[in-house]
Design an enzyme around this catalytic site. Structure first.
Site, short mmCIF file in Angstrom:
data_model
loop_
_atom_site.label_atom_id
_atom_site.label_comp_id
_atom_site.label_asym_id
_atom_site.label_seq_id
_atom_site.Cartn_x
_atom_site.Cartn_y
_atom_site.Cartn_z
N HIS A 19 -2.09 -6.89 10.72
CA HIS A 19 -1.65 -5.55 11.12
C HIS A 19 -1.58 -5.47 12.65
O HIS A 19 -0.63 -4.93 13.22
CB HIS A 19 -2.63 -4.48 10.64
CG HIS A 19 -2.72 -4.32 9.16
ND1 HIS A 19 -3.91 -4.35 8.47
CD2 HIS A 19 -1.76 -4.11 8.22
CE1 HIS A 19 -3.69 -4.16 7.18
NE2 HIS A 19 -2.39 -4.02 6.99
N LYS A 43 -5.86 5.50 -5.07
CA LYS A 43 -6.56 4.23 -4.92
C LYS A 43 -8.05 4.44 -4.74
O LYS A 43 -8.50 5.49 -4.31
CB LYS A 43 -6.02 3.51 -3.69
CG LYS A 43 -4.72 2.75 -3.92
CD LYS A 43 -4.45 1.85 -2.73
CE LYS A 43 -3.08 1.18 -2.81
NZ LYS A 43 -2.75 0.46 -1.58
N ARG A 92 5.65 -10.26 5.14
CA ARG A 92 4.97 -11.54 5.36
C ARG A 92 5.69 -12.67 4.67
O ARG A 92 5.82 -13.77 5.18
CB ARG A 92 3.52 -11.47 4.82
CG ARG A 92 2.63 -10.54 5.59
CD ARG A 92 1.41 -10.18 4.80
NE ARG A 92 1.76 -9.45 3.58
CZ ARG A 92 0.89 -8.87 2.78
NH1 ARG A 92 -0.39 -8.96 3.03
NH2 ARG A 92 1.30 -8.21 1.72
N SER A 130 -5.34 -7.14 3.36
CA SER A 130 -6.62 -6.41 3.33
C SER A 130 -7.36 -6.71 2.03
O SER A 130 -8.59 -6.82 2.01
CB SER A 130 -6.37 -4.91 3.43
OG SER A 130 -5.76 -4.59 4.63
O1 PNS Z 1 -0.35 -0.48 3.10
P1 PNS Z 1 0.42 -0.02 1.89
O2 PNS Z 1 -0.54 0.46 0.83
O3 PNS Z 1 1.40 -1.04 1.40
O4 PNS Z 1 1.28 1.26 2.38
C1 PNS Z 1 2.07 1.97 1.47
C2 PNS Z 1 2.59 3.28 2.09
C3 PNS Z 1 1.47 4.11 2.68
C4 PNS Z 1 3.59 2.95 3.20
C5 PNS Z 1 3.35 4.06 0.99
O5 PNS Z 1 2.55 4.13 -0.16
C6 PNS Z 1 3.77 5.47 1.37
O6 PNS Z 1 4.59 5.65 2.24
N1 PNS Z 1 3.14 6.48 0.73
C7 PNS Z 1 3.39 7.88 1.04
C8 PNS Z 1 4.03 8.59 -0.14
C9 PNS Z 1 5.51 8.38 -0.14
O7 PNS Z 1 6.23 8.74 0.77
N2 PNS Z 1 6.00 7.75 -1.24
C10 PNS Z 1 7.38 7.42 -1.42
C11 PNS Z 1 7.70 6.10 -0.76
S1 PNS Z 1 9.29 5.57 -1.20
#
Ligand code: PNS
Length: 164
Positions: A19, A43, A92, A130
């Site tokens: 990150h 989660k 990645r 993570s």
């Molecule tokens: O580190 P992660 O868990 O891969 O991040 C995922 C994240 C936070 C980017 C994604 O879950 C997100 O944007 N969630 C917010 C809710 C949202 O907007 N959902 C629609 C996405 S298309």
């Protein structure tokens, strides 16, 4: 003059060197880079959101253009509120691509003015996540090179409390 604001969203449970590699690349490209931690009720995280934010603030202190915030709800709504034009995500390996493509296109459908930009972290971090860091830490494995020293200390302290 245009001000470019990008959001780097994620769970960051906990922040890894992968990150940080991406944050370092991103902060060179934008006037402001907001690292946004999702307040996710689905989660079961290891670290609470305030703990994750504290760790991120500690390890990104060296970059004045980087801010750390918490968001909930839709990312596109948060980006709109913060005046951001870009969502920054790291890819990645090919395995990340499908999920990232789906998210980027869905976000584009929800807010066409918001652009998702993908960056590649250094190849040393291409297998780092993570989730794996949490697993290694849970079994007392070595974390050197995977997370900053401050995060390793927090992981060890947290897991010594969690264990029976
Ligand atoms: O580190 P992660 O868990 O891969 O991040 C995922 C994240 C936070 C980017 C994604 O879950 C997100 O944007 N969630 C917010 C809710 C949202 O907007 N959902 C629609 C996405 S298309």
């Amino acid at each position: 003059m245009k001000t470019s604001i990008a959001i780097y969203p994620g769970s960051f449970d906990p922040v890894t060197n992968g990150h940080l590699d991406l944050i370092e690349r991103g902060e060179k490209m934008f006037d402001r880079l907001i690292v946004a931690v999702l307040q996710n009720t689905d989660k079961q995280p290891l670290f609470s959101v305030p703990e994750r934010v504290d760790m991120l603030r500690e390890v990104t202190r060296i970059w004045p253009a980087v801010e750390v915030e918490v968001f909930e709800g839709l990312l596109v709504d948060y980006a709109r509120r913060r005046g951001a034009g870009v969502i920054l995500r790291g890819i990645r390996a090919v395995s990340d691509y499908e999920y990232e493509l789906q998210m980027a296109l869905m976000n584009r459908m929800l807010e066409p003015r918001l652009e998702t930009m993908f960056m590649l972290p250094g190849e040393t971090y291409s297998y780092l996540s993570s989730k794996l860091v949490r697993e290694i830490a849970q079994h007392g494995g070595p974390l050197n090179g995977l997370v900053p020293a401050a995060v390793e200390r927090k992981l060890r302290a947290k897991l010594s409390k969690v264990k029976p």
